[in-house]
Structure formats: C-alpha cells, structure tokens
Design an enzyme around this catalytic site. Structure first.
Site: not given
Ligand SMILES: *[C@@H]1O[C@H](CO)[C@@H](O)[C@H](O)[C@H]1NC(C)=O
Ligand SMILES: *[C@@H]1O[C@H](CO)[C@@H](O)[C@H](O)[C@H]1NC(C)=O
Ligand SMILES: *[C@@H]1O[C@H](CO)[C@@H](O)[C@H](O)[C@H]1NC(C)=O
Ligand SMILES: *[C@@H]1O[C@H](CO)[C@@H](O)[C@H](O)[C@H]1NC(C)=O
Ligand SMILES: *[C@@H]1O[C@H](CO)[C@@H](O)[C@H](O)[C@H]1NC(C)=O
Ligand SMILES: *[C@@H]1O[C@H](CO)[C@@H](O)[C@H](O)[C@H]1NC(C)=O
Ligand SMILES: *[C@@H]1O[C@H](CO)[C@@H](O)[C@H](O)[C@H]1NC(C)=O
Length: 460
Positions: A216, A218, A221, A232
C-alpha cells in the site's frame, strides 16, 4: 425474480456462477475522467470511471431477498465456501445515495449520507476504486513517473481522513470461479493493515479468520489541519491471505507480512508547523484547493529500476511549493522519503523500523512497478480518533516537546465520531484532475525548485 425464470435456457450457465452480480439494481459506474501525460505531448483525457467497494453492497440470496451476511454468515445460504459463493449476489448501487458524486474529472466523497425520506444522517464512509473499463481496475505503473491530483480539503475537519492511495489489488478484483462479480462490483480489496474482508478471492471469510494483505502506498491521508504520505511495503505480490501471526495484529504487529506503521512524511510531525493549515498564512492554505504531486524516482530514472525516492511537491495559486524540510534536532533536513529518511526518523522518533524489515523503498517500488489500483476514501476513527494523523500528542499521554509526538494542531479531545456527525454533517473531500505520466509532465506552475517543468499546455 430469478434470472432463470426470465432466461430458462441459461439455467445451466447459472449453476456455475458464484458471488454473482445481483438481479435488482444495475451497476452503473459514474464516469470520472483522468489524464495520462507525456513531456512530448502534454496530457490526454482517459475515460475512466469509479466503482464502490463490494463490502458496501447488499449481498443476498441470488433468487431472493435474504441477506448472506448479517451478524456473521447466514447458515442457510453460506454453509460452506462453494455454496456461499453460488448463493450470494452482489447488488448494484445508487452512487449519490452513498454520498458519492462524480462530475467530469472531479469526484466528491461525503462521509455522511442523509436519507431524504427521514432526514436522518448516518455514516456512509465510502471507498471507491478507479476503473479502466467496466470490469478492470486502472493499473498504475509509476516507477520513474509522477502522479498528480487536485484536492479540496476545506470541508474535512480534524478527526476525518479524506484519503487517496494505491493498493496492489488484482486488476480484475480477483475474479475467479467463486467470484464472478469481480472489479465491476468492487471486489478484491487489500491493504497493508491486512483487513478482515468478508470474502478473499471469492472465499467467505468465516469468523474473520483471515486478512487480505498487500502493498500500500498512501499518497494522501489528510484533512484541513494535517497531512501525511506513507509507503507501507509488504512481503507480498498482490493480495495474500494472512492468518494468525502473519496478519500482524496485536503483539504480532512487527511479525506480519506488512509494514503497518509505514514511513510517514507529515510536515507538522517533522517540525514544520507553519507549512500546512486552514489559513492564508500557511505555505499550503487548506481553505483553497491545491495540486498534490508525487514523484517515484528510481536509481537511474528508468521505469524498471529500483525506487530510491518518493518526492512531494504542491502547486497552489499557480506557484510550485516545495515540500516542507524536516526541522527536528538530530534529523537531516530532508524534504522527501528515502530509505535514509525512514531509518533516521524511526531512530529519532522511536519505534520499530518495520519499513526496512519489509525491504523499504525497493520493495514498495516493486509493487509500484507491477501496477497498483487507485482507491479513494473518507473515514472517521472510532478507536483512535485519527490522533496519529492530526493531534497535538500521540499517544495522548506522551510529552509533546519530544520529537515525533505532535502530529498536527488538533486537540486530543477531537475526532469523536458521535460529535463529528453532529458538527460536520456536510464533511466532504473533492478529488479532481487525476493524472500520471513522465516526471514534470503532470503539473505546471511558477517555482524556484529543482523541478524540470513539462509542457505548459494541457490538452483536454
Ligand atoms: C471518451 O468518451 C467520450 C464522450 O463519451 C467519447 O467521445 C470518446 O470517444 C471516448 N474516448 C475513448 C478513448 O473511448
Ligand atoms: C427534511 O429537511 C428539509 C430541509 O430542511 C425539509 O424541507 C423537509 O421537510 C424535511 N423532511 C422531513 C421528512 O423531515
Ligand atoms: C466460526 O465460529 C463459530 C462460533 O464460534 C464456530 O461454531 C464455527 O465452527 C467457526 N467456523 C469456522 C469456519 O471456523
Ligand atoms: C497565521 O496568522 C494567525 C493570525 O494572525 C496567527 O495566529 C498564526 O500563528 C499564523 N500562522 C502561521 C502559520 O503563521
Ligand atoms: C530495463 O529496461 C531496459 C530497456 O528496455 C533494458 O535494457 C534493461 O535490461 C532493463 N533492466 C532491468 C533491470 O530489467
Ligand atoms: C518474505 O517471505 C518469504 C517467503 O515466505 C520469506 O522467505 C522471507 O523471509 C520473508 N521476508 C520477510 C522480511 O519477512
Ligand atoms: C523560492 O523563492 C522564495 C521567495 O522568492 C524564497 O523565500 C524561497 O527560499 C525560494 N526557495 C528555494 C528553494 O529557492
């Protein structure tokens, strides 16, 4: 109402179907134009669309109205994996009723929905994916490339997270013999928190025994008070089913398949409190829309080389704004994410360097090279109040003068979901002008950074 009643001759075909498209509401994907860009030719519009995640849909008896899942799976419809898949149909959805509105190249996600019949407001918290065609997610291969979008976070308060990110989902949504619905119905979700989704590759996840892990990235956010971008990496290729220790829950947090903490880049946490916030005197004024640029730079610039740096730039009011430089004693004043940034940050802020254990940027880059799916979401946080993103102290009892403790300007009493729904019933994020392509091709603006600008003409 069964399909078989209308098309008796297709009965034979029906018996092989599983987790089938539902018969009652057609699934009509709202169009959302995106763009691909090159330095040579500027940006070209692409006819993409959006799809709501399968877990938000009515899942019911294929020839009736009984729910397949209420508090756990229905014994009658789902006695075992194969029968469950055969019996259960995923319905199409009415997007506006979930708080989702797409218009041209912009999509607005409201966190709450109001029932017009009763005026009662409830949590919707939608999660969407970008589709290339009716049955296939767009697969972004971004090594040596950049990715940009515009965002309006002016109506996203402390405690709510308007997120845009990539997960290494299968582009067909793990469509298989059990899961015939596929990406058209938003199946196949996974992320680095290894969520316990109701189905994994079409198999009913009884008792939430399993999790769906995958790499993942990101990209975004954020709310109007704080922002973070975070790789991640996971020891996986596309979705991998975890159980027990490999899911990394509780005491196993750093023993699982994924780097759950990630390596975050949050200007406030990095000591630059005047950078991002809801007033004109911040470097990025979150009361106004702006452009977010993320560059995936490789060792030699090639699309098949090792990821070495994830750079961030902003454009607001026509000006390129360089990312905040870390301003914390003991840390290098970096303005982008590299393996060196990640390991330094972990050692000064404290915490386990799970990013390095999972292979760091090189591992993240492998996923970004193979292709990742774009997700949009807006959510609140009933257990942690989004403190990790935006609060003055995280954990709440930590000393805020210690490096890394303050995540944003929000008080530690903020982010309570029951208060948010009353105070901010219209909370919403708008994402628009999604574009990807050559480094320097997806944005324009006047600036004094090191960026080589692409062509200024954007062809729509
Ligand atoms: C995209 O959609 C527009 C409007 O519906 C249409 O005119 C155009 O041909 C489509 N482009 C592609 C590449 O399908
Ligand atoms: C819902 O609210 C609107 C606007 O306030 C009002 O006009 C309408 O009568 C209300 N409907 C119900 C069912 O209360
Ligand atoms: C799920 O849990 C129930 C209740 O604890 C148990 O009876 C059942 O055997 C479990 N099912 C599976 C597939 O583990
Ligand atoms: C912005 O201006 C307000 C009001 O003058 C002030 O309180 C605040 O500290 C300023 N913030 C920044 C980031 O300069
Ligand atoms: C990367 O691509 C180039 C050009 O296609 C090729 O020559 C090279 O061998 C590739 N490198 C790797 C590591 O795959
Ligand atoms: C990744 O998975 C492989 C295969 O299961 C295993 O051999 C390796 O030790 C794992 N790496 C990490 C960092 O856990
Ligand atoms: C860019 O220009 C501004 C104002 O002209 C200046 O404050 C800033 O330091 C410059 N940044 C860089 C990276 O040169």
């Amino acid at each position: 109402m069964a399909l078989a009643a209308l098309f008796p001759l297709s009965l034979f075909a029906l018996t092989s179907l599983a987790q089938v498209p539902g018969p009652y509401t057609p699934e009509v994907h709202p169009p959302l134009t995106s763009y691909t860009c090159t330095l040579a030719n500027g940006c070209t519009a692409v006819n993409t669309s959006i799809v709501l995640d399968s877990a938000y849909r009515w899942l019911h008896d294929v020839s009736g109205y009984d729910n397949c899942v209420t508090d756990g799976f229905s014994q009658a419809l789902c006695p075992d994996i194969a029968t469950c898949a055969k019996n259960c149909a995923l319905e199409g959805v009415d997007y506006p009723s979930y708080g989702i509105r797409a218009d041209g190249d912009a999509v607005k996600l409201n966190i709450y929905k109001t029932d017009p019949a009763t005026n009662v407001t409830t949590l919707s918290s939608p999660r969407l994916y970008l589709l290339r065609d009716e049955e296939t997610y767009e697969s972004f291969k971004l090594l040596g490339k950049e990715f940009s979008f515009d965002v309006d976070v002016s109506k996203v308060p402390c405690g709510i997270n308007g997120a845009l990110y990539f997960s290494e989902m299968n582009e067909k949504g793990d469509q298989n013999e059990l899961n015939q619905a596929g990406a058209k119905y938003g199946t196949g979700y996974c992320d680095a928190q290894c969520p316990s989704t109701p189905f994994i590759k079409g198999e009913a996840n009884y008792n939430s025994t399993y999790g769906a892990c995958c790499n993942e990235m990101d990209i975004w956010e954020a709310n109007r008070a704080a922002t973070s971008y975070t790789p991640h990496p996971c020891n996986t290729t596309q979705v991998q089913k975890c159980s027990g220790t490999s899911c990394g829950n509780g005491d196993s947090r750093y023993l699982g398949l994924c780097d759950k903490d990630g390596c975050d880049s949050n200007p406030y946490r990095n000591g630059v409190h005047a950078y991002y916030g809801a007033a004109a005197n911040f470097s990025i004024d979150t009361t106004q829309p702006f452009t977010v640029v993320t560059q995936f730079l490789t060792q030699n610039g090639a699309a098949n080389a090792t990821l070495r740096e994830i750079r961030r730039l902003y454009v607001q009011h026509g000006k390129v704004v360089q990312n905040a430089r870390v301003d914390v004693p003991g840390l290098t004043p970096a303005d982008s994410v590299t393996d060196a940034y990640c390991s330094e940050q972990k050692s000064v802020f404290g915490g386990v360097d799970d990013t390095a254990r999972q292979g760091g940027l090189e591992q993240m880059g492998r996923a970004i090279g193979r292709g990742v799916v774009l997700a949009f979401a807006i959510w609140d946080d009933a257990s942690g109040y989004m403190a990790w993103l935006d609060q003055e102290r995280y954990p709440a009892d930590a000393d805020p003068s210690k490096p890394g403790v303050g995540r944003g300007p929000c008080p530690i009493t903020s982010g309570r979901p029951d208060e948010l729904i009353k105070e901010f019933p219209d909370a919403a994020v708008v994402f628009s002008r999604i574009r990807s392509g050559d480094i320097g091709s997806t944005f324009t603006g006047d600036g004094n950074g090191t960026v080589v600008f692409g062509k200024r003409r954007v062809r729509h």
